[in-house]
Enzyme design. Sequence first.
Site, PDB file in Angstrom:
ATOM      1  N   ASP A  13     102.874  14.886  72.865  1.00  9.73           N
ATOM      2  CA  ASP A  13     101.661  15.188  72.111  1.00  9.73           C
ATOM      3  C   ASP A  13     100.478  15.077  73.078  1.00  9.73           C
ATOM      4  OD1 ASP A  13      99.864  15.852  70.127  1.00  9.73           O
ATOM      5  OD2 ASP A  13     100.625  14.420  68.664  1.00  9.73           O
TER       6      ASP A  13
HETATM    7  C1  BGC Z   1      98.276  16.533  67.289  1.00  9.14           C
HETATM    8  C2  BGC Z   1      99.438  17.515  67.296  1.00  9.14           C
HETATM    9  C3  BGC Z   1      98.967  18.868  67.744  1.00  9.14           C
HETATM   10  C4  BGC Z   1      98.313  18.738  69.092  1.00  9.14           C
HETATM   11  C5  BGC Z   1      97.843  20.057  69.677  1.00  9.14           C
HETATM   12  C6  BGC Z   1      97.488  16.563  68.575  1.00  9.14           C
HETATM   13  O1  BGC Z   1      96.312  15.830  68.464  1.00  9.14           O
HETATM   14  O2  BGC Z   1      98.777  15.234  67.048  1.00  9.14           O
HETATM   15  O3  BGC Z   1     100.016  17.573  66.022  1.00  9.14           O
HETATM   16  O4  BGC Z   1     100.040  19.777  67.787  1.00  9.14           O
HETATM   17  O5  BGC Z   1      97.183  17.887  68.966  1.00  9.14           O
HETATM   18  O6  BGC Z   1      96.773  20.579  69.007  1.00  9.14           O
END
Ligand code: BGC
Length: 698
Positions: A254
């Site tokens: 993530d």
């Molecule tokens: C979130 C993810 C997301 C990623 C990219 C993160 O802050 O937890 O779910 O896919 O950002 O945008």
Amino acid sequence: MASNIDARVEELISKMSLEEKVGQMNQLSGPNEAYKDLIRQGKLGSLLNVVGADKCNEFQRVAVQESRLGIPLLFGFDVIHGYRTIFPIPLGLASSWDPDLVRKAAGIAAAEARADGINWTFAPMVDIARDPRWGRIAEGAGEDPYLGSVIAKAAVEGFQGEDISDPRRVAACAKHYVGYGAAEGGRDYNTTDMSERTLREIYLPPFKAAVEAGVATIMSAFNDLCGIPASANPLTIREILKGEWGFRGFVVSDWNAIGELINHGLARERRDAAREAVLAGVDMDMCSNCYIDELCDLVRSGAVREEVVDEAVRRILRVKFMLGLFENPYVDPDRARSIILCEEHRENARDIARRSMVLLKNQDGLLPLRKDLRAIAVIGPFADNRADLLGCWSGLGRAEDVVTVLEGIREKISPSTDLLFSDGSNIEEAVTVARKAEVVVLAVGEPAYRSGEGGSVSTIDLPEGQEDLIKAVYGAGRPVVAVLFNGRPLSITWMAERIPAILEAWHPGIQGGNAVADILFGDYNPSGKLPVSFPRTVGQIPIYYNHKNTGRPPEETNRFTSKYIDIPSTPLFPFGYGLSYTRFEYRDLRINPARTPINGKVTVSVEVANVGEREGEEVVQLYIRDVTASITRPVKELKDFKKIHLMPGERKTVEFEIPAERLSFYGRDMKPVVEPGLFKLWVGPNSMEGLEGDFEIV
Ligand code: BGC
């Protein structure tokens, strides 16, 4: 085809320098001009948040035509509940209990995204959530591992289809691996700690289902999991995901989760963070730059073997080949223009939205409403609201695309009906408007960004001021229909006691207003069921239907049992609950054989009859309880369900086949086991009602 891809991957890897390999493991965000140089040098393998056919083509051209090996880029984006055609939030979609519908929504989202240059979505989120304080409960399928697994599979199939090189499909990403939904106190990003059994029985199954459905990628989560952050966790990533389950796609961290290993206190500096993550099996670094800055040196110094890097690159390249990007790196902007937000997609959004809504209460058949009422008042902050109906992660969705509740109702009513409106900000005015009407529709709930990422709350009451509005409008003395727009279960005890009709609409997407009107006026008979329990109050959390019995299950009259003394021990609305405008009767439960061999299967049948006046759909749910076992078992576990359609007076025999293996749990040795003994079984309309029977496993 697969072996052909494997051969092409190996051939390409054999030509790559260490820097180029690590470059494939690097992902950065946004259409930043400065990234073009990195791409030319082979130091960037994927971009996220670059959108639009022209922009994606522009960056892709640099990768394909100007880098030494011409390896195409992956373009990732959060296509969560629609790309431009926005559907209900995932918790709403799950309320349909309809995998075909979920598949369809994901398929449309994939087609729009791929046409616009996106070849990879960060969805589905398959985190089990038992805590509505957690804002991200909106993004998942609720509290149950079985329903969550069915929905996870359908979403992956919808995004990926049979073949992700199809120009209407994208690679999917099941996230957030794993345990993220168990954040302590429902506070986003917070620590999680649980037994390996709970991990395996509750949190892992939807991921396993996604892997079995062929999901191309998995995202490792932010949370600390039992002392080892999920993005550096060798047990969950290397052993379980890649080992036990044989997952062949790749794992992306993530956002900055690798960098955050320093805050967790697992890594002292970025170099350690990169090492911990790569050794645990995280193949791609989203946005922390730890891999690109540190990994080459880690390999040269011998701290990380080059084979570890090769393995990660192999997985990433495989997905790029499977997407057909080497043959078709670019997209056709005309195609994007012709399908995005097209008529057909908007029509589908309407049907999907109404199938995602749950009728919570309908006293004395107040609903459906007549279309020729003398006057109807539409009141509340969500009555003429576009932006909030989109929900918490709405891609390229725009407020201007949204049909409001007011517009939806205006389309339905007869020309002679007076349509009155108040946004509810002035309570006195709202009451005056309510008094003039024959019926009041009260559109209340929470703004879209009160849920979603970073949207955790300490109370699940309606936001400030809305209870006052509801009480005042109720006091005007007209029949009130409340429509709720929200990203989580809310505590609505006062409303549930007094307001005669309540429709849970979630954040329903661009066709929300039409979908609500279809239901309010009976053009669609609601069929949604809750994928998550509604607590009476925040203090009941965590409350979920598949809990253990304890040694002292609650008895209202006995103080010394497991309960609160100030409220009932049940939820306000249970898991699986939802009403219809018609009535269904369950009859004649049969279970065969009564003594089922441990390697056999149980056949269960029940007759369901529509004894009301309207055609309708019912989700027939099957629950079991393993009465005695070497590990205590939940009081109920959903094991199957079927959604059926019945005309008035029609009856159907619904049959389920439960292989004994589905009754397994993790034994004392942490291996799956089915133990002989007595099982209770229920088939019914929700987790608290139904016909009861039993059988024995021998
Ligand atoms: C979130 C993810 C997301 C990623 C990219 C993160 O802050 O937890 O779910 O896919 O950002 O945008």
